[in-house]
Enzyme design. Sequence first.
Site, PDB file in Angstrom:
ATOM      1  N   TRP A  48      -7.695  23.385  -6.459  1.00 21.12           N
ATOM      2  CA  TRP A  48      -7.370  22.406  -5.420  1.00 21.12           C
ATOM      3  C   TRP A  48      -6.673  23.067  -4.236  1.00 21.12           C
ATOM      4  O   TRP A  48      -6.897  22.688  -3.087  1.00 21.12           O
ATOM      5  CB  TRP A  48      -6.462  21.318  -6.005  1.00 21.12           C
ATOM      6  CG  TRP A  48      -6.105  20.230  -5.040  1.00 21.12           C
ATOM      7  CD1 TRP A  48      -6.808  19.097  -4.782  1.00 21.12           C
ATOM      8  CD2 TRP A  48      -4.948  20.177  -4.187  1.00 21.12           C
ATOM      9  NE1 TRP A  48      -6.160  18.338  -3.837  1.00 21.12           N
ATOM     10  CE2 TRP A  48      -5.022  18.976  -3.452  1.00 21.12           C
ATOM     11  CE3 TRP A  48      -3.865  21.016  -3.974  1.00 21.12           C
ATOM     12  CZ2 TRP A  48      -4.053  18.607  -2.533  1.00 21.12           C
ATOM     13  CZ3 TRP A  48      -2.901  20.653  -3.053  1.00 21.12           C
ATOM     14  CH2 TRP A  48      -2.993  19.458  -2.345  1.00 21.12           C
ATOM     15  N   HIS A  49      -5.843  24.073  -4.502  1.00 18.20           N
ATOM     16  CA  HIS A  49      -5.063  24.681  -3.428  1.00 18.20           C
ATOM     17  C   HIS A  49      -5.885  25.620  -2.547  1.00 18.20           C
ATOM     18  O   HIS A  49      -5.471  25.898  -1.414  1.00 18.20           O
ATOM     19  CB  HIS A  49      -3.864  25.434  -4.008  1.00 18.20           C
ATOM     20  CG  HIS A  49      -2.719  24.536  -4.355  1.00 18.20           C
ATOM     21  ND1 HIS A  49      -2.619  23.893  -5.568  1.00 18.20           N
ATOM     22  CD2 HIS A  49      -1.627  24.158  -3.642  1.00 18.20           C
ATOM     23  CE1 HIS A  49      -1.520  23.165  -5.585  1.00 18.20           C
ATOM     24  NE2 HIS A  49      -0.901  23.295  -4.437  1.00 18.20           N
ATOM     25  N   GLY A  50      -7.004  26.118  -3.010  1.00 14.96           N
ATOM     26  CA  GLY A  50      -7.788  26.967  -2.128  1.00 14.96           C
ATOM     27  C   GLY A  50      -8.888  27.722  -2.839  1.00 14.96           C
ATOM     28  O   GLY A  50      -8.865  27.903  -4.058  1.00 14.96           O
TER      29      GLY A  50
ATOM     30  N   PHE B  87      -4.745  22.415   2.922  1.00 14.37           N
ATOM     31  CA  PHE B  87      -5.017  21.896   1.581  1.00 14.37           C
ATOM     32  C   PHE B  87      -5.381  20.419   1.648  1.00 14.37           C
ATOM     33  O   PHE B  87      -6.319  19.995   1.086  1.00 14.37           O
ATOM     34  CB  PHE B  87      -3.800  22.096   0.667  1.00 14.37           C
ATOM     35  CG  PHE B  87      -3.347  23.528   0.601  1.00 14.37           C
ATOM     36  CD1 PHE B  87      -4.258  24.550   0.533  1.00 14.37           C
ATOM     37  CD2 PHE B  87      -2.009  23.852   0.639  1.00 14.37           C
ATOM     38  CE1 PHE B  87      -3.862  25.870   0.464  1.00 14.37           C
ATOM     39  CE2 PHE B  87      -1.580  25.163   0.565  1.00 14.37           C
ATOM     40  CZ  PHE B  87      -2.509  26.162   0.486  1.00 14.37           C
TER      41      PHE B  87
ATOM     42  N   THR C  66      -5.785  22.496 -10.641  1.00 15.89           N
ATOM     43  CA  THR C  66      -4.649  22.596  -9.717  1.00 15.89           C
ATOM     44  C   THR C  66      -4.758  23.852  -8.867  1.00 15.89           C
ATOM     45  O   THR C  66      -4.524  23.812  -7.645  1.00 15.89           O
ATOM     46  CB  THR C  66      -3.320  22.612 -10.498  1.00 15.89           C
ATOM     47  OG1 THR C  66      -3.203  21.401 -11.262  1.00 15.89           O
ATOM     48  CG2 THR C  66      -2.132  22.717  -9.545  1.00 15.89           C
TER      49      THR C  66
END
Length: 500
Positions: free
Chosen positions: A348-350, A500, A345
């Site tokens: 995934w965001h950066g 994103f 998680t």
Amino acid sequence: MLFSSLIFLVVFLPCALMGYYGIALIAKLLSRKNAKPEDTEDIIENRIPAGRKLQNIFLLVASLGFYAWGEPWFVLVMMLSILGNWIFGLLVNKFRESKTSSRAVIIVMLVFNLSIIFIFKYLCFTLEQINSITKTEIAIPDIALPIGISFFTFQAISYVIDVYREKGEMQKNLLNVGLYISFFPQLIAGPIVRYETISDQINNRRESWDDFAEGTCRFVIGLSKKVLLSNNFALIANQAFSYDAADACSILFAWLGAIAYTLQIYFDFSGYSDMAIGLGKMFGFHFLENFNYPYISLSVSEFWRRWHISLGSWFRDYVYFPLGGSRVDTKARLVFNLFVVWFLTGVWHGANWTFISWGLMYFVLISIEKVSGFEKKRIPGAVKWLYTMLFVVIGWVFFRANSMADGLHYVKTMFFLNIDAPLICNQFTVFFRENIYYLIAGIFFSMPVTKWLRRIVDEKTNDGNPVIAGAYTLLLTAGLIFSMAYLIKGAYNPFIYFNF
């Protein structure tokens, strides 16, 4: 192209709606003209699929144009994703009887999709870490990030896996797969639409005036949240977070900035989700909700059941459950499963240690809650809420910070650990006075009181109460007018989640 831009509101959306419903009107007139005298109304209506195919093609072309508006070359990446996953869908359906072959297709599909994300989103970050650890000087390529790449890639993965699990019919038509992956309302910022949710809607959706009207209202609400609230909170947050680790920000201004960003990201992302859900209804699609008043949560686990619901459910169903979920023999295995989900998680965001640390913070907190049974403990609700929101705000600080050093410095300032930071400064006084009403409105509208008001409006409107219906319409009209006025005068209009 962003929903909160004049080019979208004044040009793209009206043209898309006119083209889409123009095709529907022509198709319906032709179907009636060619109907035989003995045909019933149901038979006539069922002849519209030819028009539906044209509508789907129109939406696909419009969606690709929408995506190509800012960076035309990136649309090729999306087209590669569409073509590749269409082929994987055909293959996994063909080899369904052979577990070995179908699983091999799934593995290759995952490698294909994750490689696309890795190259564009994580390659540069990985090479930087290699250089830092090994003291080498590997050349770092200049790779731009296609907007929304994580969103449309996760949807592509969902398509193939849902076909594999027989939760959605395999699409022989490449254009239908393209429409599912690229449909512009949810393309660049979600919600992440699972294929099983709308597989039937691609060809069998039914538009209605009620859905269109409801979708329009939902879009205006989202636009107002984004332009009137989030954009103003962004001005405060940007100023507060402009200090780096070498500067001293006052304690109160640090708290004001953190709270402003907490409100900014909620109204920015939930507003965009509202607009996406509303746009979907305008075209006959029904997407699942993505937010459910997360700032009233009484645990961190509950917060993530209410925040970015489509992402949480995606990781739950495609990662957490396949690993065994919470139905495992040992707590160690449960903690491992949670680690995988929350590490992914964060990633995934950066591509930044700030996002990874943000995800790992939630891993630690949720693991403690799961193992200890925190949610079932008899602790006053106010205490649970304060605990939850404290860590949510701290998490947003690292999410917003440019580096781990900046994030740690900011948190130290908030909690009186930075001896150089004064308690108050002129900037706090100025920004607080100028934005006090926005802050009050932000807190008010982040609470379920708005849900309660909307329920009253729906009940009174259904009862035919003209005063309530008129007041609601007037309020939405005012929100649209003020939002347009802000955009026309060129007010600050950032958007957080498009990368994103």
